[in-house]
Design a protein around this motif. Structure first.
Motif, short mmCIF file in Angstrom:
data_model
loop_
_atom_site.label_atom_id
_atom_site.label_comp_id
_atom_site.label_asym_id
_atom_site.label_seq_id
_atom_site.Cartn_x
_atom_site.Cartn_y
_atom_site.Cartn_z
N VAL A 84 0.89 -1.15 -0.07
CA VAL A 84 0.02 0.18 -0.13
C VAL A 84 0.99 1.31 0.03
O VAL A 84 1.98 1.25 0.34
N ILE A 85 0.37 2.37 -0.55
CA ILE A 85 1.09 3.39 -0.57
C ILE A 85 0.50 4.49 0.61
O ILE A 85 -0.52 4.68 0.65
N VAL A 86 1.52 4.89 1.28
CA VAL A 86 1.44 5.85 2.43
C VAL A 86 2.21 7.09 2.49
O VAL A 86 3.41 6.80 2.31
N PRO A 87 1.64 8.05 2.92
CA PRO A 87 2.59 9.16 2.99
C PRO A 87 3.62 8.97 4.28
O PRO A 87 3.22 8.37 5.37
N ALA A 88 4.86 9.40 4.12
CA ALA A 88 5.96 9.34 5.05
C ALA A 88 5.93 10.36 6.25
O ALA A 88 6.31 9.81 7.26
N PHE A 89 5.07 11.40 6.25
CA PHE A 89 4.59 12.22 7.45
C PHE A 89 3.32 12.07 7.67
O PHE A 89 2.33 12.74 7.29
N THR A 90 3.05 11.22 8.59
CA THR A 90 1.76 11.11 9.27
C THR A 90 2.07 10.25 10.69
O THR A 90 3.18 9.90 11.14
N TYR A 91 0.97 9.94 11.45
CA TYR A 91 0.99 9.13 12.61
C TYR A 91 1.19 7.74 12.05
O TYR A 91 0.95 7.07 11.23
N VAL A 92 1.83 7.12 13.14
CA VAL A 92 2.58 5.51 12.76
C VAL A 92 1.31 4.43 12.63
O VAL A 92 1.58 3.66 11.73
N ALA A 93 0.08 4.82 12.92
CA ALA A 93 -1.02 3.66 12.96
C ALA A 93 -1.19 3.45 11.26
O ALA A 93 -1.55 2.31 11.05
N THR A 94 -1.29 4.41 10.68
CA THR A 94 -1.53 4.44 9.17
C THR A 94 -0.59 3.26 8.50
O THR A 94 -1.18 2.41 7.68
N ALA A 95 0.43 3.12 8.97
CA ALA A 95 1.38 2.29 8.42
C ALA A 95 1.62 0.71 9.12
O ALA A 95 1.75 -0.10 8.45
N GLU A 96 1.44 1.13 10.45
CA GLU A 96 1.57 0.13 11.40
C GLU A 96 0.73 -1.32 11.14
O GLU A 96 1.16 -2.25 11.06
N VAL A 97 -0.42 -1.13 10.78
CA VAL A 97 -1.47 -1.92 10.49
C VAL A 97 -1.34 -2.65 9.08
O VAL A 97 -1.35 -3.90 9.14
N ALA A 98 -0.69 -2.11 8.19
CA ALA A 98 -0.34 -2.69 7.01
C ALA A 98 0.79 -3.95 7.23
O ALA A 98 0.75 -4.91 6.99
N ARG A 99 1.79 -3.22 8.04
CA ARG A 99 3.05 -4.10 8.37
C ARG A 99 2.70 -5.27 9.02
O ARG A 99 3.01 -6.35 9.11
N LEU A 100 1.67 -5.12 10.03
CA LEU A 100 1.14 -5.86 11.03
C LEU A 100 0.24 -7.12 10.13
O LEU A 100 0.41 -8.34 10.56
N LEU A 101 -0.22 -6.87 9.00
CA LEU A 101 -0.82 -7.83 8.09
C LEU A 101 -0.03 -8.43 7.06
O LEU A 101 -0.25 -9.11 6.03
#
Ligand SMILES: *Cc1c(COP(=O)(O)O)cnc(C)c1O
Length: 378
Positions: A84-101
């Protein structure tokens, strides 16, 4: 003057206390703490608030905003091997769930002026494994949805909007304003107490216009259960409590008024701080609202930390959202994204400073905060 806090929930309680307490008491009386009537009522009220005329946006409450993002990925069938494409400047949750899955994250840089992801950077981030774009409406301002949705349509990608900081703000479409979180396939929000619509604990919700997807989201949030003890998906346990729903029901009618009060405080900040060399006030975009979850300045010439120390010495809290872009965080860094990969995100991490922001900032407080900032630059 009332002592300053980044977010002050005491004053909202003075206004809404009786309604909130009545709602809580009602839950204590009926004792249906899980899946009580308040949860359905709140989902319906938020659906009515978000739905444009003639359309229905389905709302599925869940336990928090992070879960909302996870439910979105799960319901879209995005998993191991996907990206998934996620902005590098945001709160961690946005990317965390992707990596968790087990989902890979392709970062994109953000704009120096509006802090949201740069649509022109999407092409470089794209690979055939990418299944979705997750724009974040950072600090309460609309991300440039039209070019993001165009890119997604071209490549056949889903769009999951992270609207945790911008609930109630609209995007200006040719057919009129449309609430953020209802433009993409799924919108995800948080009711963390400091958010623009916050409960008194944890809470969140997902929304979608697609009735089938809504059913799947609701099922996954409830252990993948279709009817009692029939488990058709691998799910999770993610629920909004009846107590939190009762609090949100009392607060939702005030969301627009509270957002307008934030905008008024931001206008005051702008008027006092707009002319200071070395200080950049938040830019307003032409394509949507800014409802100021945060009022975030850029402090130039390496003076951000000194300004923050000056403010703190004068009892003005100020926070750095966010001090390090996600591609440089220990848990997320990789050889593919060395320092320098996203110059804007990296520059913003050294410049941003958020001032106190909530709907009940008094003029005496705003005057004191801005005077303290002015003193620093004089
Ligand atoms: C707050 C927030 C979240 C997470 O919400 P929680 O309810 O704390 O899990 C996700 N994304 C953004 C942009 C947020 O600000």
């Amino acid at each position: 003057m009332k002592p300053l806090k980044m977010v002050d929930l005491e004053l909202e309680q003075r206004l809404l206390g009786p309604a909130i307490e009545a709602g809580i008491l009602e839950v204590l009386r009926h004792t249906q703490f899980i899946r009580g009537p308040e949860v359905t009522k709140f989902a319906e009220a938020l659906s009515a608030y978000l739905s444009p005329p003639g359309e229905k946006v389905h709302v599925i409450p869940c336990a928090n905003g992070t879960d909302a993002l996870q439910l979105a990925l799960m319901a879209l069938g995005i998993g191991s091997g996907d990206e998934v494409i996620v902005p590098a400047f945001t709160y961690v949750a946005t990317a965390e769930v992707a990596r968790l899955l087990g989902v890979g994250v392709r970062w994109v840089d953000v704009s120096l002026s509006h802090f949201n992801l740069l649509p022109e950077a999407l092409d470089a981030a794209y690979t055939p494994r990418v299944k979705a774009i997750v724009p974040v409406h950072l600090f309460g301002q609309a991300a440039p949805m039209e070019p993001i949705l165009d890119f997604a349509r071209q490549k056949g990608l889903a769009v999951i909007e992270d609207v945790a900081q911008a609930l109630g703000a609209s995007y200006y479409t040719p057919h009129g304003p449309r609430k953020l979180g209802t433009l993409g396939d799924i919108g995800c929000t948080s009711f963390f107490p400091s958010k623009n619509l916050g409960c008194y604990g944890d809470g969140g919700a997902v929304f979608t216009r697609d009735a089938t997807l809504a059913e799947k989201l609701a099922r996954i949030a409830n252990h993948g259960q279709s009817v009692l003890y029939e488990f058709v998906d691998i799910g999770v346990n993610s629920r909004l409590d009846s107590l939190q729903a009762a609090i949100l029901l009392a607060k939702l009618p005030y969301l627009d008024e509270f957002n307008a009060r934030r905008q008024a405080a931001a206008a005051y900040y702008d008027a006092r701080l707009g002319g200071i060399p070395g200080l950049i006030i938040p830019q307003r975009v032409s394509w949507g609202d800014h409802i100021f979850h945060q009022y975030t300045l850029r402090v130039r010439d390496g003076r951000r930390d000194a300004l923050r120390a000056h403010l703190q010495a004068h009892q003005v809290p100020a926070m750095i959202y966010y001090p390090k872009p996600l591609h440089l965080q220990p848990a997320y860094q990789s050889a593919a994204y060395p320092p320098g990969s996203f110059p804007n995100a990296e520059q913003l991490a050294t410049e941003v400073l958020s001032l106190p922001m909530h709907p009940f900032l008094g003029e005496d407080q705003l005057d004191y905060i801005t005077t303290t900032v002015e003193h620093f630059f004089r």
